[in-house]
Write a protein that holds these residues in place. Structure first.
Motif, PDB file in Angstrom:
ATOM      1  N   ILE A   1       0.832  -1.247   0.118  1.00  0.00           N
ATOM      2  CA  ILE A   1       0.008   0.032  -0.110  1.00  0.00           C
ATOM      3  C   ILE A   1       0.939   1.195   0.214  1.00  0.00           C
ATOM      4  CG2 ILE A   1      -1.772   1.329   1.390  1.00  0.00           C
ATOM      5  CD1 ILE A   1      -2.865  -1.411   2.289  1.00  0.00           C
ATOM      6  N   LEU A   2       1.710   1.312   0.850  1.00  0.00           N
ATOM      7  CA  LEU A   2       2.749   2.424   0.924  1.00  0.00           C
ATOM      8  C   LEU A   2       3.325   2.547  -0.389  1.00  0.00           C
ATOM      9  CD1 LEU A   2       4.541   4.717   2.567  1.00  0.00           C
ATOM     10  CD2 LEU A   2       6.198   2.824   2.898  1.00  0.00           C
ATOM     11  N   VAL A   3       3.984   1.693  -1.066  1.00  0.00           N
ATOM     12  CA  VAL A   3       4.757   1.981  -2.445  1.00  0.00           C
ATOM     13  C   VAL A   3       3.834   2.126  -3.505  1.00  0.00           C
ATOM     14  CG1 VAL A   3       6.145   0.673  -3.756  1.00  0.00           C
ATOM     15  CG2 VAL A   3       6.579   0.425  -1.531  1.00  0.00           C
ATOM     16  N   GLU A   4       2.700   1.688  -3.439  1.00  0.00           N
ATOM     17  CA  GLU A   4       1.690   2.056  -4.411  1.00  0.00           C
ATOM     18  C   GLU A   4       1.040   3.375  -4.428  1.00  0.00           C
ATOM     19  OE1 GLU A   4      -2.691   0.793  -6.419  1.00  0.00           O
ATOM     20  OE2 GLU A   4      -2.127   1.615  -4.319  1.00  0.00           O
ATOM     21  N   ARG A   5       0.785   3.797  -3.125  1.00  0.00           N
ATOM     22  CA  ARG A   5       0.217   5.219  -3.084  1.00  0.00           C
ATOM     23  C   ARG A   5       1.432   6.112  -3.352  1.00  0.00           C
ATOM     24  NH1 ARG A   5      -4.765   4.991   0.735  1.00  0.00           N
ATOM     25  NH2 ARG A   5      -5.665   3.170   0.215  1.00  0.00           N
ATOM     26  N   SER A   6       2.641   5.800  -2.894  1.00  0.00           N
ATOM     27  CA  SER A   6       3.869   6.632  -3.424  1.00  0.00           C
ATOM     28  C   SER A   6       3.985   6.678  -5.004  1.00  0.00           C
ATOM     29  CB  SER A   6       5.100   6.264  -2.553  1.00  0.00           C
ATOM     30  OG  SER A   6       5.015   6.274  -1.345  1.00  0.00           O
ATOM     31  N   ALA A   7       3.845   5.535  -5.494  1.00  0.00           N
ATOM     32  CA  ALA A   7       4.121   5.712  -6.995  1.00  0.00           C
ATOM     33  C   ALA A   7       2.951   6.441  -7.614  1.00  0.00           C
ATOM     34  CB  ALA A   7       3.809   3.959  -7.247  1.00  0.00           C
ATOM     35  N   LYS A   8       1.701   6.222  -7.085  1.00  0.00           N
ATOM     36  CA  LYS A   8       0.515   7.193  -7.673  1.00  0.00           C
ATOM     37  C   LYS A   8       0.964   8.695  -7.587  1.00  0.00           C
ATOM     38  CE  LYS A   8      -3.551   3.945  -6.923  1.00  0.00           C
ATOM     39  NZ  LYS A   8      -4.558   3.820  -6.033  1.00  0.00           N
ATOM     40  N   TYR A   9       1.556   9.123  -6.336  1.00  0.00           N
ATOM     41  CA  TYR A   9       1.847  10.401  -6.320  1.00  0.00           C
ATOM     42  C   TYR A   9       2.902  10.798  -7.384  1.00  0.00           C
ATOM     43  CZ  TYR A   9       4.084  14.727  -3.960  1.00  0.00           C
ATOM     44  OH  TYR A   9       4.536  15.921  -3.817  1.00  0.00           O
ATOM     45  N   ALA A  10       3.948  10.158  -7.389  1.00  0.00           N
ATOM     46  CA  ALA A  10       4.920  10.206  -8.494  1.00  0.00           C
ATOM     47  C   ALA A  10       4.182  10.574  -9.887  1.00  0.00           C
ATOM     48  CB  ALA A  10       6.009   9.221  -8.530  1.00  0.00           C
ATOM     49  N   GLN A  11       3.653   9.439 -10.275  1.00  0.00           N
ATOM     50  CA  GLN A  11       2.583   9.452 -11.447  1.00  0.00           C
ATOM     51  C   GLN A  11       1.786  10.672 -11.545  1.00  0.00           C
ATOM     52  OE1 GLN A  11      -0.797   6.995 -11.913  1.00  0.00           O
ATOM     53  NE2 GLN A  11       0.149   5.944 -13.778  1.00  0.00           N
ATOM     54  N   ARG A  12       1.177  11.100 -10.540  1.00  0.00           N
ATOM     55  CA  ARG A  12       0.347  12.232 -10.732  1.00  0.00           C
ATOM     56  C   ARG A  12       1.225  13.903 -11.025  1.00  0.00           C
ATOM     57  NH1 ARG A  12      -5.005  12.529  -7.559  1.00  0.00           N
ATOM     58  NH2 ARG A  12      -4.322  14.476  -6.885  1.00  0.00           N
ATOM     59  N   HIS A  13       2.382  13.464 -10.527  1.00  0.00           N
ATOM     60  CA  HIS A  13       3.252  14.802 -10.543  1.00  0.00           C
ATOM     61  C   HIS A  13       4.084  14.526 -11.767  1.00  0.00           C
ATOM     62  CE1 HIS A  13       1.703  15.627  -6.685  1.00  0.00           C
ATOM     63  NE2 HIS A  13       1.970  16.754  -6.872  1.00  0.00           N
ATOM     64  N   GLY A  14       4.058  13.496 -12.740  1.00  0.00           N
ATOM     65  CA  GLY A  14       4.751  13.430 -13.912  1.00  0.00           C
ATOM     66  C   GLY A  14       6.113  12.706 -13.869  1.00  0.00           C
ATOM     67  N   GLY A  15       6.163  12.083 -12.794  1.00  0.00           N
ATOM     68  CA  GLY A  15       7.492  11.500 -12.327  1.00  0.00           C
ATOM     69  C   GLY A  15       7.529   9.801 -12.383  1.00  0.00           C
ATOM     70  N   GLN A  16       8.679   9.348 -11.956  1.00  0.00           N
ATOM     71  CA  GLN A  16       8.919   8.185 -11.472  1.00  0.00           C
ATOM     72  C   GLN A  16       9.369   7.922 -10.085  1.00  0.00           C
ATOM     73  OE1 GLN A  16      11.703   7.517 -14.916  1.00  0.00           O
ATOM     74  NE2 GLN A  16      10.207   5.631 -15.305  1.00  0.00           N
ATOM     75  N   LEU A  17       9.520   6.872  -9.415  1.00  0.00           N
ATOM     76  CA  LEU A  17       9.711   6.745  -8.259  1.00  0.00           C
ATOM     77  C   LEU A  17      11.055   5.828  -7.852  1.00  0.00           C
ATOM     78  CD1 LEU A  17       8.507   7.370  -5.245  1.00  0.00           C
ATOM     79  CD2 LEU A  17       7.516   5.138  -5.269  1.00  0.00           C
ATOM     80  N   GLU A  18      11.940   6.093  -6.815  1.00  0.00           N
ATOM     81  CA  GLU A  18      12.921   5.310  -6.391  1.00  0.00           C
ATOM     82  C   GLU A  18      12.517   5.212  -4.907  1.00  0.00           C
ATOM     83  OE1 GLU A  18      17.156   5.603  -7.982  1.00  0.00           O
ATOM     84  OE2 GLU A  18      16.525   7.645  -8.510  1.00  0.00           O
ATOM     85  N   VAL A  19      12.812   3.919  -4.386  1.00  0.00           N
ATOM     86  CA  VAL A  19      12.500   3.466  -2.923  1.00  0.00           C
ATOM     87  C   VAL A  19      13.937   3.117  -2.106  1.00  0.00           C
ATOM     88  CG1 VAL A  19      11.257   1.883  -1.680  1.00  0.00           C
ATOM     89  CG2 VAL A  19      10.173   2.508  -3.878  1.00  0.00           C
ATOM     90  N   PHE A  20      13.703   3.920  -1.060  1.00  0.00           N
ATOM     91  CA  PHE A  20      14.904   3.763   0.099  1.00  0.00           C
ATOM     92  C   PHE A  20      14.330   3.395   1.343  1.00  0.00           C
ATOM     93  CE2 PHE A  20      16.119   6.560  -3.369  1.00  0.00           C
ATOM     94  CZ  PHE A  20      17.434   6.211  -3.764  1.00  0.00           C
ATOM     95  N   PHE A  21      15.026   2.365   1.843  1.00  0.00           N
ATOM     96  CA  PHE A  21      14.264   1.880   3.243  1.00  0.00           C
ATOM     97  C   PHE A  21      15.320   1.736   4.406  1.00  0.00           C
ATOM     98  CE2 PHE A  21      15.567  -1.956   0.759  1.00  0.00           C
ATOM     99  CZ  PHE A  21      15.944  -2.779   1.897  1.00  0.00           C
TER     100      PHE A  21
END
Length: 270
Positions: A136-156
């Motif tokens: 859920i966290l990563v998918e919603r973060s990906a949606k945020y990036a998509q809505r702002h015309g971007g891509q996402l890198e994940v760090f933990f």
């Protein structure tokens, strides 16, 4: 060029569904959460500069740690013995966090609610709680990036060899199969497809330590989002919301269910 966003996240609470707080908390909080911050790659240098300025201002040479700050423990024991200085520090820390070019995002699972809903169905397997929160966290973060015309890198933040491997495996499965939920019951959330996720999420998640400034900020943002699920009047949560630093403050009521902080299994608690 496509804009890049980074998700930095930490965990909070035990991953085990059968965990019992000892002693039991008086505030009724019993949860597992994954969450932190999203920021544009272009803003990383600015965040690091602001972090260094704050650390130099208070002459700190150890990481900012939410639990230790809140409990005035370990290297932050001076917060207990110097109340006037502590008051100034906490006010400055809040101002620093509110000024950062980041957005808070999280998935918080209420443990008793989770057990009541899923223990019989899934046999209470501990990994499912983490897998649910991560997806859920990563998918919603990906949606945020998509809505702002971007891509996402994940760090933990590194947690252990097995836990770190799980995070990477969850990502591979999401990119291959899509979201790991019943498509009939989750249709209303507008989940991204496997193809969507492959196009938005760049590479595999990467480990970082608590020394990383962005990880410290993620840790400091996560607890207010967790606490806000149980007590929306909690001061630090209200401050972040009022400053529009949590994703929920930037969404309409209709968007919260599929794009905002996810409070899972909070039946009757919110």
């Amino acid at each position: 060029m496509t804009k890049r966003f980074h998700l930095y996240f930490d965990d909070s609470g035990s991953r085990r569904p059968d965990h019992k707080p000892n002693p039991a908390r008086t505030d009724g909080m019993d949860y597992f959460a994954l969450g932190g911050i999203i920021l544009a790659e272009d803003d990383i240098d600015a965040l690091i500069a602001m972090y260094k300025a704050f650390m130099e201002r208070w002459e700190l040479n150890y990481p900012l740690h939410s639990t230790k700050i809140r409990g005035a423990r370990g290297p932050f024991g001076w917060l207990r013995s110097h109340p006037e200085k502590a008051e100034r520090f906490l006010a400055d820390l809040e101002n620093y966090l509110l000024s950062l070019p980041v957005i808070g995002m999280a998935c918080v699972i209420d443990r008793p609610g989770y057990v009541a809903r899923y223990a019989e169905k899934y046999g209470g397997q501990p990994w499912l709680m983490c897998k649910t929160a991560y997806a859920i966290l990563v998918e919603r973060s990906a949606k945020y990036a998509q809505r702002h015309g971007g891509q996402l890198e994940v760090f933990f933040e590194q947690a252990g060899k097995a836990e770190d491997t799980d995070i990477k495996n969850y990502t591979r499965l999401m990119k291959r199969d899509g979201m790991p939920f019943d498509k009939g019951t989750s249709a209303n959330y507008g989940g991204l497809t496997a193809e969507d996720l492959r196009g938005i999420i760049l590479g595999e998640p990467r480990e970082r330590t608590k020394k990383t400034p962005m990880m410290q900020v993620a840790d400091l943002y996560l607890y207010p989002m967790v606490k806000g699920g149980y007590d929306p009047s909690y001061g630090p949560y209200r401050a972040l919301m009022n400053a529009r630093r949590i994703i929920d403050a930037q969404l309409t009521a209709e968007e919260l269910g599929s794009l905002g902080v996810k409070y899972s299994c909070f039946d009757g608690k919110r």
